[in-house]
Motif scaffolding. Structure first.
Motif, mmCIF file in Angstrom:
data_model
loop_
_atom_site.group_PDB
_atom_site.id
_atom_site.type_symbol
_atom_site.label_atom_id
_atom_site.label_comp_id
_atom_site.label_asym_id
_atom_site.label_seq_id
_atom_site.Cartn_x
_atom_site.Cartn_y
_atom_site.Cartn_z
ATOM 1 N N PRO A 58 31.160 37.049 30.495
ATOM 2 C CA PRO A 58 30.438 35.779 30.637
ATOM 3 C C PRO A 58 31.323 34.721 31.288
ATOM 4 O O PRO A 58 32.536 34.927 31.447
ATOM 5 N N PRO A 59 30.743 33.580 31.683
ATOM 6 C CA PRO A 59 31.542 32.524 32.318
ATOM 7 C C PRO A 59 32.783 32.180 31.497
ATOM 8 O O PRO A 59 32.735 32.084 30.268
ATOM 9 N N ALA A 60 33.899 32.010 32.209
ATOM 10 C CA ALA A 60 35.172 31.738 31.544
ATOM 11 C C ALA A 60 36.020 30.860 32.452
ATOM 12 O O ALA A 60 35.826 30.842 33.675
ATOM 13 N N PRO A 61 36.972 30.122 31.897
ATOM 14 C CA PRO A 61 37.742 29.162 32.695
ATOM 15 C C PRO A 61 38.607 29.792 33.779
ATOM 16 O O PRO A 61 39.011 29.100 34.719
ATOM 17 N N TRP A 62 38.902 31.082 33.669
ATOM 18 C CA TRP A 62 39.758 31.725 34.671
ATOM 19 C C TRP A 62 38.975 32.237 35.882
ATOM 20 O O TRP A 62 39.561 32.675 36.856
ATOM 21 N N GLN A 63 37.652 32.179 35.827
ATOM 22 C CA GLN A 63 36.848 32.751 36.902
ATOM 23 C C GLN A 63 36.762 31.824 38.111
ATOM 24 O O GLN A 63 36.702 30.604 37.981
ATOM 25 N N ARG A 64 36.749 32.444 39.292
ATOM 26 C CA ARG A 64 36.457 31.727 40.530
ATOM 27 C C ARG A 64 34.940 31.727 40.746
ATOM 28 O O ARG A 64 34.203 32.464 40.091
ATOM 29 N N ARG A 65 34.485 30.937 41.692
ATOM 30 C CA ARG A 65 33.054 30.916 42.003
ATOM 31 C C ARG A 65 32.618 32.198 42.699
ATOM 32 O O ARG A 65 31.490 32.657 42.528
ATOM 33 N N GLU A 66 33.501 32.765 43.507
ATOM 34 C CA GLU A 66 33.153 33.933 44.307
ATOM 35 C C GLU A 66 33.054 35.183 43.435
ATOM 36 O O GLU A 66 33.766 35.326 42.442
ATOM 37 N N ARG A 67 32.174 36.091 43.864
ATOM 38 C CA ARG A 67 31.975 37.343 43.135
ATOM 39 C C ARG A 67 32.105 38.540 44.067
ATOM 40 O O ARG A 67 31.896 38.429 45.276
ATOM 41 N N ASN A 68 32.445 39.667 43.475
ATOM 42 C CA ASN A 68 32.514 40.913 44.225
ATOM 43 C C ASN A 68 31.102 41.306 44.646
ATOM 44 O O ASN A 68 30.242 41.515 43.784
ATOM 45 N N PRO A 69 30.822 41.420 45.949
ATOM 46 C CA PRO A 69 29.456 41.716 46.384
ATOM 47 C C PRO A 69 28.978 43.108 45.988
ATOM 48 O O PRO A 69 27.769 43.350 45.918
ATOM 49 N N ASP A 70 29.898 44.033 45.727
ATOM 50 C CA ASP A 70 29.506 45.397 45.376
ATOM 51 C C ASP A 70 29.186 45.553 43.895
ATOM 52 O O ASP A 70 28.235 46.240 43.522
ATOM 53 N N TRP A 71 29.982 44.925 43.028
ATOM 54 C CA TRP A 71 29.847 45.149 41.589
ATOM 55 C C TRP A 71 29.424 43.910 40.814
ATOM 56 O O TRP A 71 29.071 44.004 39.644
ATOM 57 N N GLY A 72 29.482 42.730 41.441
ATOM 58 C CA GLY A 72 28.979 41.527 40.796
ATOM 59 C C GLY A 72 29.952 40.797 39.901
ATOM 60 O O GLY A 72 29.635 39.724 39.382
ATOM 61 N N GLY A 73 31.138 41.352 39.692
ATOM 62 C CA GLY A 73 32.119 40.692 38.842
ATOM 63 C C GLY A 73 32.700 39.455 39.507
ATOM 64 O O GLY A 73 32.752 39.349 40.733
ATOM 65 N N ALA A 74 33.135 38.510 38.692
ATOM 66 C CA ALA A 74 33.735 37.284 39.216
ATOM 67 C C ALA A 74 35.205 37.521 39.542
ATOM 68 O O ALA A 74 35.940 38.127 38.753
#
Length: 230
Positions: A58-74
């Motif tokens: 789930p959303p977390a402070p370490w995540q960037r806005r961009e995501r992996n287009p293949d798997w959807g992870g942040a």
């Protein structure tokens, strides 16, 4: 019976099939401690999957806005203190559950956030030092060589010869195969276990990948995109 060197299996069960391998890479939540003990009794070294630069949670402070287009992870800020604690904690938990070692994935930050390469090296070293796995296997991570080779025990060259696409599976074009061959020749200079992980949906493509892996001194495993074969 001669056991095969490695298996990447992201399903559940199939312990008797997995016992036919020297090492198996598994999802950490897919197997109970009793199952891991059974595999250890069969002299199988179990490695838990661990992502170091992408987060499926789930959303977390370490995540960037961009995501992996293949798997959807942040994508993440690799040096964020909370991310470091999260990864090291997951590594410790996997070892405590009975995994012998760890399989480190999403290491190609030189292609996305090259400024994170030194931070990722620091994170790999922290996992090694604090979780104390018996075996540490890296997926690619070529941008961190040669320093990475001082920390891990083996390297996997994922999609060395064949890959999955949106529609199917296919060998790489000739120019990519040549580029990968050059990398493989460099890997052979390292004192590490070397593996290839290729993807195929036909025996012909699988045979091609296995032959080419042997040609370059890589121990081969071929599967589907979901890694559902054991």
């Amino acid at each position: 019976m001669t056991r095969r060197p490695i298996c990447f299996y992201y399903g559940q069960g199939r312990l008797d099939d997995l016992a036919g391998y020297v090492r198996v890479v598994l999802q950490p939540d897919a197997y109970q401690p009793a199952e891991l003990r059974y595999l250890a009794e069969q002299d199988v070294q179990t490695l838990a999957y661990l992502s170091l630069s992408e987060d499926q949670g789930p959303p977390a402070p370490w995540q960037r806005r961009e995501r992996n287009p293949d798997w959807g992870g942040a994508f993440v800020h690799v040096d964020h203190p909370l991310w470091v604690a999260h990864v090291v904690g997951a590594a410790k938990q996997a070892v405590a559950r009975g995994f012998a070692g760890l399989f480190l994935d999403t290491l190609n930050v030189e292609l996305t956030y090259p400024e994170d390469v030194p931070h990722l090296l620091t994170l790999v070293a922290a996992v090694r030092e604090e979780a104390e796995p018996a075996y540490l296997l890296a997926n690619r991570g070529f941008g961190m060589l040669p320093r990475l080779a001082e920390i891990v025990d083996g390297i996997v060259f994922e999609s060395f010869s064949a890959r999955w696409t949106e529609q199917s599976y296919a060998p790489w074009p000739a120019d990519v195969l040549e580029f990968h061959a050059q990398i493989a020749e460099q890997l052979l200079q390292l004192e590490l276990d070397l593996y290839s992980l290729d993807y195929a949906d036909s025996q012909g493509l699988a045979d091609f990948a296995e032959r080419r892996a042997r040609q370059f001194g890589l121990q081969s495993f071929v599967s589907d995109r979901a890694l559902s074969r054991a």
